[in-house]
Scaffold this motif. Sequence first.
Motif, PDB file in Angstrom:
ATOM      1  N   ASN A   1      54.616  64.844  62.053  1.00  0.00           N
ATOM      2  CA  ASN A   1      54.289  63.492  61.625  1.00  0.00           C
ATOM      3  C   ASN A   1      54.361  62.581  62.840  1.00  0.00           C
TER       4      ASN A   1
ATOM      5  N   ARG B   1      56.587  59.517  63.993  1.00  0.00           N
ATOM      6  CA  ARG B   1      56.447  58.431  63.023  1.00  0.00           C
ATOM      7  C   ARG B   1      57.782  57.743  62.762  1.00  0.00           C
TER       8      ARG B   1
ATOM      9  N   VAL C   1      58.520  53.636  62.556  1.00  0.00           N
ATOM     10  CA  VAL C   1      59.185  52.926  61.453  1.00  0.00           C
ATOM     11  C   VAL C   1      60.418  52.192  61.963  1.00  0.00           C
TER      12      VAL C   1
ATOM     13  N   GLU D   1      59.620  56.610  55.249  1.00  0.00           N
ATOM     14  CA  GLU D   1      58.834  57.769  55.644  1.00  0.00           C
ATOM     15  C   GLU D   1      59.714  58.861  56.225  1.00  0.00           C
TER      16      GLU D   1
ATOM     17  N   ASN E   1      51.229  64.801  59.413  1.00  0.00           N
ATOM     18  CA  ASN E   1      51.088  63.447  58.874  1.00  0.00           C
ATOM     19  C   ASN E   1      50.949  63.425  57.357  1.00  0.00           C
TER      20      ASN E   1
ATOM     21  N   THR F   1      52.846  61.987  55.628  1.00  0.00           N
ATOM     22  CA  THR F   1      53.208  60.628  55.222  1.00  0.00           C
ATOM     23  C   THR F   1      51.984  59.845  54.758  1.00  0.00           C
ATOM     24  N   ASP F   2      50.777  60.371  55.033  1.00  0.00           N
ATOM     25  CA  ASP F   2      49.559  59.772  54.471  1.00  0.00           C
ATOM     26  C   ASP F   2      49.670  59.608  52.959  1.00  0.00           C
TER      27      ASP F   2
ATOM     28  N   ASP G   1      52.445  59.100  51.111  1.00  0.00           N
ATOM     29  CA  ASP G   1      53.546  58.293  50.589  1.00  0.00           C
ATOM     30  C   ASP G   1      53.067  57.174  49.660  1.00  0.00           C
TER      31      ASP G   1
ATOM     32  N   GLU H   1      47.237  53.147  52.723  1.00  0.00           N
ATOM     33  CA  GLU H   1      48.267  52.124  52.841  1.00  0.00           C
ATOM     34  C   GLU H   1      47.773  50.726  52.504  1.00  0.00           C
TER      35      GLU H   1
ATOM     36  N   ARG I   1      57.647  49.483  51.964  1.00  0.00           N
ATOM     37  CA  ARG I   1      58.307  49.990  53.173  1.00  0.00           C
ATOM     38  C   ARG I   1      59.305  48.975  53.726  1.00  0.00           C
TER      39      ARG I   1
END
Length: 498
Positions: A48, A60, A64, A236, A265, A267-268, A270, A436, A462
């Motif tokens: 990620n 990532r 964050v 994330e 990734n 996390t796409d 989430d 997002e 987030r």
Amino acid sequence: MQPTIKALMVQGTTSDAGKSILTAGLCRVLARQGIKVAPFKSQNMALNSAVTKDGGEIGRAQAVQAQAANIEPTVHMNPVLLKPNTDIGAQVIVQGKAITDMDAIGYHGYKKVVMGSVMESFGLLQDEYETIIVEGAGSPAEINLRQNDIANMGFAEEADIPVIIVADIDRGGVFAHLYGTLALLSESEQARVKGFVINRFRGDVKLLESGLDWLEEKTGKPVLGVLPYLHGLMLEAEDAINSQQVEAAEQQLNVVVPVLTRVSNHTDFDPLRMHPQVNLQFVGKDQPFPPADLIIIPGTKSVRSDLTYLCEQGWDKQIARHLRLGGKVMGICGGYQMLGEHIADPDGIEGPAGESEGLGYLATSTVLAKQKQLKQTTGSLTLPEQETVPVRGYEIHAGVTSGVSADAPVQLQDGPDGQLGLDNQVFGTYLHGIFEQQQACDAILTWAGLEATQTPDFDLIREQGIDRVADTLEQYMDLAKLWPQWAEKFTAEKSTDY
């Protein structure tokens, strides 16, 4: 006058002990007080990743954490990123740029070389910020990795910074984890440990107090905080796939994501996990696809080998059946490349050189090139029978894809991206982070068959997650003991109500 602590390192007794979240929370706590703070992780191993504004690649988690500090991420916040491409090898990224692939033995020796870049990046951050919150990797008690260590105590010793150690009580054996980790450190390393943090505690803290007293007596180190388990926290993941979902609404869209061997990734997805109208299901090895409205093929660090894996699992046949029944299929990055007709890797960028036939649903072909595409970008998305909506995201890929039409569904700053195929049942794009934005997510879910979409504000979710962690640290940690020079900023009454 109290000494000024220019950096603090968060190490863990295990992977996933809470280092990344604790680092993000501490960054937000300090930023709230007007203190210029930046995150740092010398070495990160994760698939990620994020792209900085200047086109560098970092983990990532550090992106964050930079958000938590209210600053833009830079490559110096994560000077070494390792992206595994086999069980024993990884792509080595130094200060944002991929330099080579190495196996584990080769990299172990290379660490003493790359320490120079690590210390350079750390020094640049120290020149710019009042303090740095440094995240360790794995555990400092991994004795087999102590030589040439740049990720834990080896870095702490070189940088001469204090350390706190966090353990996850939810795993069990928390006192053994903390006591044993400290015992396996050298005397000089033990001396720089300023205390312990116990994470993810549930129940009455009074039942823990005798253990806390024992630990402090045996080690001479204070327990700086016992943090409660934060149910439903949305932050994330650094690498592990998070399958936690919000409470579902009555009307749902069933979305299935196959977990590839080098999935990147993830996390796409989430924003889909946090979407009350989406039932997101990750499907692993030897598992059939459950009934779905939308199948999304994710990104991968090894697109040709993972395409082979996808077919070995029989997922290609399940995708074909899903399309025959009228379902929709989407591909992101490597998944987008798989949906095309052909993938070539003439230089062996992601494995042995060669070519592969794609799934053939898009009229595109991809050649993997040595120069990786790394950029943040914005643009627009137009899907059939819908209005054009704005998009933003980032690209991380070695592939150069041909056959993209001028009127492609995604129009980015530097040209068209992605493609529609099979009577608009198939959609692919290179754009990570496309879910997002509320309007873009609404458009894709509408295309997939969801009516009356109500996509939540993921940016707000987030931010609320970061603030929730910071609130918890302010309430349950002895922050004044960590930063005596700012003790007056952390004098709020502490709570022990769990």
